[in-house]
Design a protein around this motif. Structure first.
Motif, mmCIF file in Angstrom:
data_model
loop_
_atom_site.group_PDB
_atom_site.id
_atom_site.type_symbol
_atom_site.label_atom_id
_atom_site.label_comp_id
_atom_site.label_asym_id
_atom_site.label_seq_id
_atom_site.Cartn_x
_atom_site.Cartn_y
_atom_site.Cartn_z
ATOM 1 N N VAL A 135 0.732 -1.274 0.079
ATOM 2 C CA VAL A 135 0.016 0.003 0.024
ATOM 3 C C VAL A 135 0.897 1.333 0.087
ATOM 4 O O VAL A 135 2.121 1.311 0.366
ATOM 5 C CB VAL A 135 -0.806 0.033 1.343
ATOM 6 C CG1 VAL A 135 -1.976 -1.073 1.130
ATOM 7 C CG2 VAL A 135 -0.332 0.242 2.440
ATOM 8 N N HIS A 136 0.309 2.286 -0.625
ATOM 9 C CA HIS A 136 0.887 3.751 -0.426
ATOM 10 C C HIS A 136 0.629 4.304 1.014
ATOM 11 O O HIS A 136 -0.445 4.287 1.446
ATOM 12 C CB HIS A 136 0.446 4.754 -1.162
ATOM 13 C CG HIS A 136 0.652 4.308 -2.668
ATOM 14 N ND1 HIS A 136 1.921 3.701 -3.170
ATOM 15 C CD2 HIS A 136 -0.112 4.272 -4.044
ATOM 16 C CE1 HIS A 136 1.980 3.402 -4.663
ATOM 17 N NE2 HIS A 136 0.787 3.794 -4.940
ATOM 18 N N PRO A 137 1.678 4.533 1.832
ATOM 19 C CA PRO A 137 1.619 5.005 3.276
ATOM 20 C C PRO A 137 0.871 6.310 3.488
ATOM 21 O O PRO A 137 0.229 6.562 4.231
ATOM 22 C CB PRO A 137 3.021 5.157 3.795
ATOM 23 C CG PRO A 137 3.774 5.315 2.548
ATOM 24 C CD PRO A 137 3.055 4.324 1.663
ATOM 25 N N GLU A 138 1.092 7.169 2.424
ATOM 26 C CA GLU A 138 0.266 8.394 2.313
ATOM 27 C C GLU A 138 -1.167 8.221 2.367
ATOM 28 O O GLU A 138 -1.885 9.311 2.924
ATOM 29 C CB GLU A 138 0.667 9.322 1.171
ATOM 30 C CG GLU A 138 2.224 9.616 1.025
ATOM 31 C CD GLU A 138 3.067 8.735 0.637
ATOM 32 O OE1 GLU A 138 4.187 8.786 0.655
ATOM 33 O OE2 GLU A 138 2.677 7.371 0.204
ATOM 34 N N ASN A 139 -1.750 7.241 1.930
ATOM 35 C CA ASN A 139 -3.184 7.066 2.131
ATOM 36 C C ASN A 139 -3.740 6.605 3.451
ATOM 37 O O ASN A 139 -4.859 6.718 3.775
ATOM 38 C CB ASN A 139 -3.705 6.013 1.258
ATOM 39 C CG ASN A 139 -3.631 6.306 -0.424
ATOM 40 O OD1 ASN A 139 -3.689 7.521 -0.673
ATOM 41 N ND2 ASN A 139 -3.212 5.292 -1.147
ATOM 42 N N TYR A 140 -2.490 6.556 4.386
ATOM 43 C CA TYR A 140 -3.069 5.890 5.795
ATOM 44 C C TYR A 140 -2.637 6.950 6.935
ATOM 45 O O TYR A 140 -2.978 6.476 7.984
ATOM 46 C CB TYR A 140 -2.661 4.660 5.801
ATOM 47 C CG TYR A 140 -3.235 3.608 5.023
ATOM 48 C CD1 TYR A 140 -4.349 3.017 5.142
ATOM 49 C CD2 TYR A 140 -2.671 3.308 3.696
ATOM 50 C CE1 TYR A 140 -5.020 2.182 4.111
ATOM 51 C CE2 TYR A 140 -3.250 2.603 2.810
ATOM 52 C CZ TYR A 140 -4.380 1.915 2.999
ATOM 53 O OH TYR A 140 -5.122 1.067 1.987
ATOM 54 N N MET A 141 -1.789 7.948 6.460
ATOM 55 C CA MET A 141 -1.004 8.834 7.582
ATOM 56 C C MET A 141 -2.192 9.531 8.318
ATOM 57 O O MET A 141 -1.695 9.965 9.429
ATOM 58 C CB MET A 141 -0.169 9.635 6.809
ATOM 59 C CG MET A 141 1.085 8.938 6.385
ATOM 60 S SD MET A 141 2.446 9.961 5.630
ATOM 61 C CE MET A 141 3.578 8.914 5.376
ATOM 62 N N SER A 142 -3.154 9.705 8.013
ATOM 63 C CA SER A 142 -4.113 10.839 8.588
ATOM 64 C C SER A 142 -5.156 9.881 9.584
ATOM 65 O O SER A 142 -5.926 10.348 10.107
ATOM 66 C CB SER A 142 -5.142 11.378 7.431
ATOM 67 O OG SER A 142 -4.302 12.223 6.869
ATOM 68 N N GLY A 143 -5.049 8.554 9.664
ATOM 69 C CA GLY A 143 -5.576 7.802 10.601
ATOM 70 C C GLY A 143 -7.015 7.608 10.118
ATOM 71 O O GLY A 143 -7.313 7.404 8.811
#
Length: 287
Positions: A35-43
Motif C-alpha cells: 500500500v501507499h503509506p500516504e493514504n493512511y497517515m491521517s488515521g
C-alpha cells in the motif's frame, strides 16, 4: 538496522481502496500486499482497515511522498508521520522512489526525474541515511520510468543506483516495467541495465502495465499502471529472475482498476515464473 523480513518470495498485489472490503470479506490466498503509506497517515477508518489487513497478511509500504531527490531538506513532518505508521503497522518492507516531488514546501504530485551526477548522488545519499536512521530500518529505492535524459548526467542510472546501495546500505526495488519503458523511450538495452544492478541489493520487483502514446509521430511508452503486464515485460521479468533468483514480486495497478480477481490472476502468472526460478536455483545448487 532492520531490513527485509517475513516477506515471501512470492507474488503479491497492490491493495487499493476499491478492493479492501472484498479482500477482508473473502480472505483470498494472496501471499502479501503493498500500500501507499500516504493514504493512511491521517488515521481514521482507512488506517483501521489497514491494521485489520495487517493481522491477516504481510504488508509492504511503498511511499510516493518523501522526495529523496529534493535539493532541500526532507519534510520532517512527513517523515515523522511515516515513522509513526511504520511503528504501528510493522510492515515487512518500506520503499520509495528515486525522484523528487517537493519544492519550497509544496508537493507537486509527480515523481520528477533527477540528473545522475556526483552532486545528486551526495544529496540522495544524505536523504536515504536520514530516512533510514529515522525509521530504524533499511529501505528500498525504486528505479523510475524515464521520458528524458539529462545532458549533464555523468553516470548511467543502474550505476547510480548501485552506488546508492553501496554508500547507504539501502536495497533496490527493481521495477521491470519501468526498465522496459525507459529502455524503449531512451534507446538503451534493458538486459544490460539488469546486468549492471547489484544482485545482493535487490529486495523486491515490481510489474505493471503501460500504454503507448503518439508524440509527433514517435511512440512513447507511459508507465500508467492501468493494464495487464505486457508480454515483453513478462519476458524481461524472466530474464531478471535468472541473476536475481526468486524475489518478492508485486503486481501494481493504479488506474482503471479492475476486479480483484484480475489482479490475483496476474499475481498467479508471476508466481509460476517465481516457482520456475526457484526450481532452477535448486538444480544449480545440486549440480
Amino acid at each position: 538496522m532492520n531490513g527485509t523480513h517475513n516477506l515471501p518470495a512470492r507474488a503479491g498485489i497492490g491493495l487499493r481502496a476499491p478492493h479492501v472490503g472484498e479482500l477482508l470479506a473473502r480472505r483470498p490466498a494472496v501471499p502479501w500486499l503493498e500500500v501507499h503509506p500516504e493514504n493512511y497517515m491521517s488515521g481514521g477508518p482507512a488506517l483501521a482497515s489497514l491494521e485489520t489487513v495487517r493481522r491477516e497478511y504481510p504488508v509492504s509500504l511503498h511511499g510516493v511522498g518523501l522526495s529523496l531527490g529534493t535539493a532541500g531538506d526532507i519534510d520532517a513532518r512527513h517523515l515523522s508521520r511515516l515513522r509513526s505508521l511504520v511503528d504501528r503497522v510493522e510492515p515487512c518492507l518500506v520503499s520509495e522512489h528515486l525522484s523528487w516531488s517537493t519544492v519550497g514546501g509544496a508537493y507537486l504530485n509527480h515523481l520528477l526525474p533527477l540528473p545522475y551526477t556526483d552532486e545528486t548522488l551526495a544529496v540522495v545519499t544524505d536523504h536515504i541515511h536520514e530516512v533510514q536512521d529515522a525509521l530504524g530500518r533499511r529501505i528500498l529505492v525504486e528505479n523510475p520510468s524515464s521520458y528524458l535524459r539529462f545532458r549533464h548526467s555523468s553516470m548511467a542510472e543502474p550505476h547510480f543506483l548501485a552506488e546508492l546501495a553501496r554508500r547507504t546500505g539501502c536495497g533496490l526495488l527493481c521495477d521491470v516495467n519501468n526498465i522496459y519503458v525507459s529502455a524503449w523511450n531512451l534507446g538503451f538495452d534493458a538486459e544490460s541495465y539488469l546486468d549492471a544492478l547489484p544482485v545482493s541489493a535487490i529486495g523486491e520487483i515490481h510489474l505493471a502495465g503501460h500504454v503507448a502514446n503518439d508524440a509527433d509521430g514517435q511512440t512513447i511508452l507511459i508507465d500508467d499502471h492501468g493494464s495487464r503486464v505486457a508480454a515483453p515485460v513478462w519476458k524481461l521479468y524472466q530474464r531478471a529472475l535468472a541473476p536475481f533468483g526468486p524475489v518478492p514480486t508485486l503486481i501494481e495497478w493504479d488506474t482503471d482498476i479492475p476486479a480483484l480477481s484480475v489482479l490475483l490472476g496476474e499475481a498467479a502468472v508471476a508466481d509460476r515464473r517465481l516457482e520456475e526460478a526457484a526450481s532452477e536455483d535448486d538444480h544449480a545448487c545440486a549440480a
